[in-house]
Design a protein around this motif. Structure first.
Motif, short mmCIF file in Angstrom:
data_model
loop_
_atom_site.label_atom_id
_atom_site.label_comp_id
_atom_site.label_asym_id
_atom_site.label_seq_id
_atom_site.Cartn_x
_atom_site.Cartn_y
_atom_site.Cartn_z
N VAL A 34 29.04 28.27 54.66
CA VAL A 34 28.40 26.97 54.85
C VAL A 34 27.92 26.42 53.50
O VAL A 34 28.10 25.23 53.21
CB VAL A 34 27.22 27.08 55.84
CG1 VAL A 34 26.37 25.82 55.84
CG2 VAL A 34 27.74 27.38 57.23
N VAL A 35 27.33 27.27 52.67
CA VAL A 35 26.85 26.83 51.35
C VAL A 35 28.02 26.37 50.48
O VAL A 35 27.96 25.31 49.86
CB VAL A 35 26.05 27.96 50.65
CG1 VAL A 35 25.73 27.59 49.20
CG2 VAL A 35 24.77 28.25 51.42
N VAL A 36 29.09 27.13 50.45
CA VAL A 36 30.25 26.76 49.64
C VAL A 36 30.86 25.45 50.15
O VAL A 36 31.18 24.55 49.36
CB VAL A 36 31.30 27.89 49.63
CG1 VAL A 36 32.59 27.44 48.96
CG2 VAL A 36 30.74 29.12 48.92
N HIS A 37 31.01 25.32 51.47
CA HIS A 37 31.57 24.09 52.02
C HIS A 37 30.66 22.89 51.73
O HIS A 37 31.15 21.79 51.47
CB HIS A 37 31.80 24.22 53.52
CG HIS A 37 33.07 24.93 53.85
ND1 HIS A 37 33.13 26.29 53.99
CD2 HIS A 37 34.32 24.47 54.05
CE1 HIS A 37 34.37 26.64 54.26
NE2 HIS A 37 35.12 25.56 54.30
N GLN A 42 31.22 16.93 49.54
CA GLN A 42 31.11 15.53 49.13
C GLN A 42 31.61 15.43 47.69
O GLN A 42 30.89 15.71 46.75
CB GLN A 42 29.67 15.05 49.25
CG GLN A 42 29.19 15.10 50.68
CD GLN A 42 27.83 14.48 50.82
OE1 GLN A 42 27.50 13.55 50.11
NE2 GLN A 42 27.05 14.99 51.75
N ARG A 43 32.82 15.01 47.59
CA ARG A 43 33.48 14.97 46.30
C ARG A 43 32.70 14.15 45.28
O ARG A 43 32.19 13.09 45.59
CB ARG A 43 34.88 14.39 46.48
CG ARG A 43 35.70 14.52 45.26
CD ARG A 43 37.09 14.07 45.50
NE ARG A 43 37.78 14.11 44.22
CZ ARG A 43 39.05 14.15 44.08
NH1 ARG A 43 39.82 14.14 45.15
NH2 ARG A 43 39.61 14.18 42.91
N GLY A 75 29.96 21.43 42.24
CA GLY A 75 30.31 22.66 42.93
C GLY A 75 31.46 23.43 42.29
O GLY A 75 31.44 24.66 42.25
N GLU A 76 32.43 22.70 41.76
CA GLU A 76 33.61 23.38 41.20
C GLU A 76 33.30 24.14 39.92
O GLU A 76 34.14 24.92 39.45
CB GLU A 76 34.76 22.39 40.97
CG GLU A 76 34.48 21.31 39.95
CD GLU A 76 33.95 20.02 40.55
OE1 GLU A 76 33.98 19.00 39.84
OE2 GLU A 76 33.49 20.01 41.70
N PHE A 83 27.55 31.31 43.49
CA PHE A 83 27.54 30.93 44.91
C PHE A 83 26.86 32.00 45.76
O PHE A 83 26.13 31.68 46.69
CB PHE A 83 28.96 30.66 45.42
CG PHE A 83 29.42 29.26 45.22
CD1 PHE A 83 28.75 28.19 45.81
CD2 PHE A 83 30.54 28.98 44.47
CE1 PHE A 83 29.17 26.88 45.64
CE2 PHE A 83 30.98 27.68 44.28
CZ PHE A 83 30.29 26.63 44.86
N GLY A 84 27.09 33.26 45.44
CA GLY A 84 26.44 34.35 46.18
C GLY A 84 24.93 34.30 46.03
O GLY A 84 24.19 34.45 47.00
#
Length: 99
Positions: A34-37, A42-43, A75-76, A83-84
């Motif tokens: 969920v966090v990664v998504h 939102q690009r 995010g990228e 992310f962890g």
């Protein structure tokens, strides 16, 4: 094929990590997902704004401070370890209801 397609091909080889252990320990795979998504959902949004669409503002800000991740990044630019850490720092209870 005629005419020949203008493409390049690459072959990659994926080798599992020794012992089958993940690179980063993840307690809750669903929450991590969920966090990664949310980070990619939102690009072109900064990480802080993208996460705030899914989680409470205070929880996002606290998680970014505790992990030392700059909320102005996108995010990228985060790696798996970041992310962890972010998923571990954002409580599941901070997830917002559908808007």
């Amino acid at each position: 094929f005629v005419p020949a397609p203008k493409i390049d091909s690459t072959v990659i080889r994926l080798v599992p990590l020794a012992g089958g252990m993940p690179r980063v320990p993840i307690e809750d795979h669903k929450h991590y997902s969920v966090v990664v998504h949310a980070a990619f959902g939102q690009r072109r949004k900064t990480l802080r704004n993208a996460l705030r669409a899914m989680f409470a503002d205070a929880a996002v800000d606290a998680a970014l401070v505790s992990t030392g991740i700059d909320g102005q990044r996108r995010g990228e630019t985060l790696d798996i370890a970041e992310f962890g850490a972010l998923a571990a720092a954002i409580p599941k209870a901070a997830m917002l209801a559908e808007r």
